[in-house]
Design a protein around this motif. Structure first.
Motif, mmCIF file in Angstrom:
data_model
loop_
_atom_site.group_PDB
_atom_site.id
_atom_site.type_symbol
_atom_site.label_atom_id
_atom_site.label_comp_id
_atom_site.label_asym_id
_atom_site.label_seq_id
_atom_site.Cartn_x
_atom_site.Cartn_y
_atom_site.Cartn_z
ATOM 1 N N UNK A 501 0.816 -1.201 0.000
ATOM 2 C CA UNK A 501 0.000 0.000 0.000
ATOM 3 C C UNK A 501 0.857 1.261 0.000
ATOM 4 N N UNK A 502 1.906 1.253 0.773
ATOM 5 C CA UNK A 502 2.806 2.414 0.804
ATOM 6 C C UNK A 502 3.478 2.633 -0.552
ATOM 7 N N UNK A 503 3.855 1.527 -1.196
ATOM 8 C CA UNK A 503 4.463 1.669 -2.522
ATOM 9 C C UNK A 503 3.448 2.217 -3.521
ATOM 10 N N UNK A 504 2.205 1.754 -3.431
ATOM 11 C CA UNK A 504 1.169 2.261 -4.330
ATOM 12 C C UNK A 504 0.988 3.764 -4.151
ATOM 13 N N UNK A 505 0.915 4.205 -2.903
ATOM 14 C CA UNK A 505 0.737 5.640 -2.655
ATOM 15 C C UNK A 505 1.931 6.438 -3.161
ATOM 16 N N UNK A 506 3.135 5.925 -3.009
ATOM 17 C CA UNK A 506 4.312 6.647 -3.488
ATOM 18 C C UNK A 506 4.337 6.708 -5.015
ATOM 19 N N UNK A 507 3.876 5.645 -5.669
ATOM 20 C CA UNK A 507 3.806 5.673 -7.131
ATOM 21 C C UNK A 507 2.794 6.713 -7.617
ATOM 22 N N UNK A 508 1.649 6.746 -6.943
ATOM 23 C CA UNK A 508 0.642 7.733 -7.309
ATOM 24 C C UNK A 508 1.132 9.150 -7.057
ATOM 25 N N UNK A 509 1.801 9.373 -5.951
ATOM 26 C CA UNK A 509 2.304 10.711 -5.632
ATOM 27 C C UNK A 509 3.387 11.148 -6.613
ATOM 28 N N UNK A 510 4.232 10.198 -7.040
ATOM 29 C CA UNK A 510 5.259 10.551 -8.019
ATOM 30 C C UNK A 510 4.631 10.933 -9.353
ATOM 31 N N UNK A 511 3.668 10.133 -9.818
ATOM 32 C CA UNK A 511 3.009 10.459 -11.084
ATOM 33 C C UNK A 511 2.277 11.791 -10.995
#
Length: 549
Positions: A501-511
């Motif tokens: 979940x943390x990785x998903x949020x970081x991917x979304x924030x980067x995009x």
């Protein structure tokens, strides 16, 4: 950002209007100014109509030998770059097509004001006949009946000049006949000059209304430029919103696949007794969360897609057309120019500021025009004429250069007692000009505020790109560690789900950081008035309007 070799050069209506100048102060120069041929230029300036097919497309009924390229529709598919999106919006957007008419409408008032100084041809013809009866008291004297006819024809030319001079040249012929006189013709050539000495004697006052019409036309061009900049900014923002929504959908699809794989792996470990049954709940909850996020992402992508289609309004597309974005934002972004440079450009190029400066100019012209009303009207008139008399029409005109003449010279004075209306008009013009100056000062301050806020936002999103990229890389390391511990039996499904979940949020924030930076740059360029210049779109209003205080 658009590359220089892919700049857009659309034909805008405003290009046909950008060469308009204010009327000079003399009548000779005013006559040299061409009246814009609005109807002739309109079709060329508009460019293709919204329903026009793309270049190379077959006409209705023609064989389907046309092959679509980027930015064109085929079988419900639209491949679109950001440059093509902007170009299609400039061609097909309905709001822009409506705004293109406003400079044309405003420009017609110039012709109305210019017509005040156009020469006027006049003519008049009248036929009259009367009969008079004279009665006598004596019965032996019969009544005397007199019949007379009078035919009059007059033609001439009159013109008003910016100098306050009215000129009238007239030719007149009169035929008279009665029972007591023979037929007689009278011909006259006359010239009348009326010169204003006080009210209406100043050229700048007489040309004020015409110059105000020119200023109004220029204001409409700056307004049109501002609308075009806003449209381009909206199209780019909508395009990158769609790119972000597509990226979010892709990320959730990938994460859902990972969550489903993790759930299956957890079930296998539970079946062999390697994991307690309670860990299946955590894996299923994580999969449900991924599916929930995917539903929202797909809905958001659909909304941004139809918003983009509405802005670009492709001629052969429909609401269900699938859009495939061809551009992806580059995470490597250059450093921003100093904020002072953007503020200086905004002071010179921002359409709203130039429009406000033109309102100040218009107020100055109104002040000049209304001040003339405070003066009394004193006109000098001179009338000169040559007349000829004969018993035939042709002979009368040949006698015009004979001894018959007439002339008159005089003054006319007019002044309303109190002159209350003119004083009120002059006072209102002065207050309106002061109001326009205050509005200009306020807009300059707001412009500086908007540019600085846009610059800070662009700088923030630029720094966030590197920060979110680092966060995502670290979260990938955390996830790899949790996956390793889960495989050897020292980790839990809950900890692994949290890492995913943390990785998903970081991917979304980067995009989102990458996209938001691109949108922040667009907004910064719009606030500084340079968006069209940076995109290679030619339009009027790329120079500052100077106002003397």
């Amino acid at each position: 950002m658009m590359s220089p070799n892919r700049t857009l050069r659309p034909t805008l209506l405003a290009l046909a209007l950008s060469g308009l100048m204010l009327l000079p102060a003399t009548q000779a120069q005013a006559d040299d100014l061409p009246t814009p041929p609005w109807l002739e230029e309109r079709l060329d300036a508009w460019g293709p109509a919204p329903h026009t097919l793309p270049e190379g497309a077959p006409k209705p009924g023609a064989p389907a030998a046309w092959s679509p390229g980027p930015g064109q529709v085929s079988s419900g598919q639209l491949e679109l770059s950001v440059e093509n999106a902007v170009f299609m919006a400039l061609q097909n957007n309905r709001s822009l097509a409506m705004e293109q008419l406003q400079p044309l409408i405003t420009g017609t008032f110039e012709a109305v004001e210019r017509a005040v100084f156009d020469p006027v041809l006049f003519a008049e013809m009248s036929l009259s006949e009367d009969e008079t009866v004279r009665q006598f008291d004596q019965a032996q004297i019969p009544d005397q009946v007199t019949r007379s006819q009078r035919d009059r024809a007059e033609a001439g030319l009159r013109q008003s000049l910016p100098t306050g001079t009215d000129i009238e040249l007239s030719l007149r012929t009169v035929r008279s006949e009665s029972t007591r006189t023979d037929e007689q013709f009278t011909s006259r050539a006359g010239l009348t000059l009326t010169q204003a000495l006080l009210r209406g004697a100043r050229i700048d006052s007489n040309l004020a209304s015409l110059r105000q019409a020119r200023v109004d036309t220029q204001s409409s061009l700056y307004e049109f430029r501002g609308f075009t900049e806003s449209l381009v900014a909206d199209v780019e923002t909508a395009y990158w919103d769609y790119v972000l929504a597509s990226r979010r959908t892709q990320i959730f699809e990938e994460s859902l696949a990972v969550a489903s794989q993790q759930l299956e792996e957890t079930r296998q470990r539970i079946r062999v007794g390697d994991r307690p049954e309670s860990e299946e709940i955590s894996a299923r909850a994580e999969e449900a969360l991924r599916r929930q996020g995917l539903i929202d992402a797909r809905s958001q992508r659909a909304q941004t897609r139809i918003r983009l289609l509405q802005l670009i309004n492709p001629s052969v597309a429909h609401w269900g057309t699938h859009v495939t974005p061809l551009d992806a934002p580059d995470p490597q972004v250059p450093a921003l120019e100093p904020v002072g440079d953007h503020m200086q450009l905004a002071r010179e190029l921002r359409p709203a500021l130039n429009e406000a400066r033109l309102r100040v100019q218009r107020g100055e012209l109104e002040l000049i025009r209304t001040r003339q009303g405070l003066l009394p009207r004193l006109d000098l008139f001179v009338t000169l004429g040559q007349s000829g008399y004969a018993s035939a029409f042709g002979d009368a005109w040949r006698e015009v250069d004979g001894p018959g003449y007439d002339y008159s010279v005089g003054l006319q004075l007019e002044y309303p007692i109190g002159n209350r209306a003119a004083r009120a008009d002059a006072e209102r013009a002065g207050l309106s000009r002061q109001q326009a100056l205050e509005a200009l000062g306020n807009l300059q301050q707001l412009t500086a505020l908007d540019v600085q806020n846009a610059w800070f936002e662009a700088n923030r999103t630029r720094e966030q790109i590197q920060a979110t990229q680092l966060t995502r890389e670290l979260q990938e390391e955390v996830l790899r560690g949790e996956q390793a511990r889960f495989r050897v039996g020292t980790g839990t499904a809950l900890a692994l789900s949290q890492a995913q979940r943390d990785l998903l949020e970081s991917q979304l924030e980067e995009a989102e950081a990458i996209i938001r930076h691109r949108q922040a740059l667009t907004e910064l360029y719009r606030q500084s008035g340079t968006l069209l210049l940076r995109r290679g779109i030619e339009a009027p209003g790329d120079q500052a309007v100077e106002v003397s205080f």
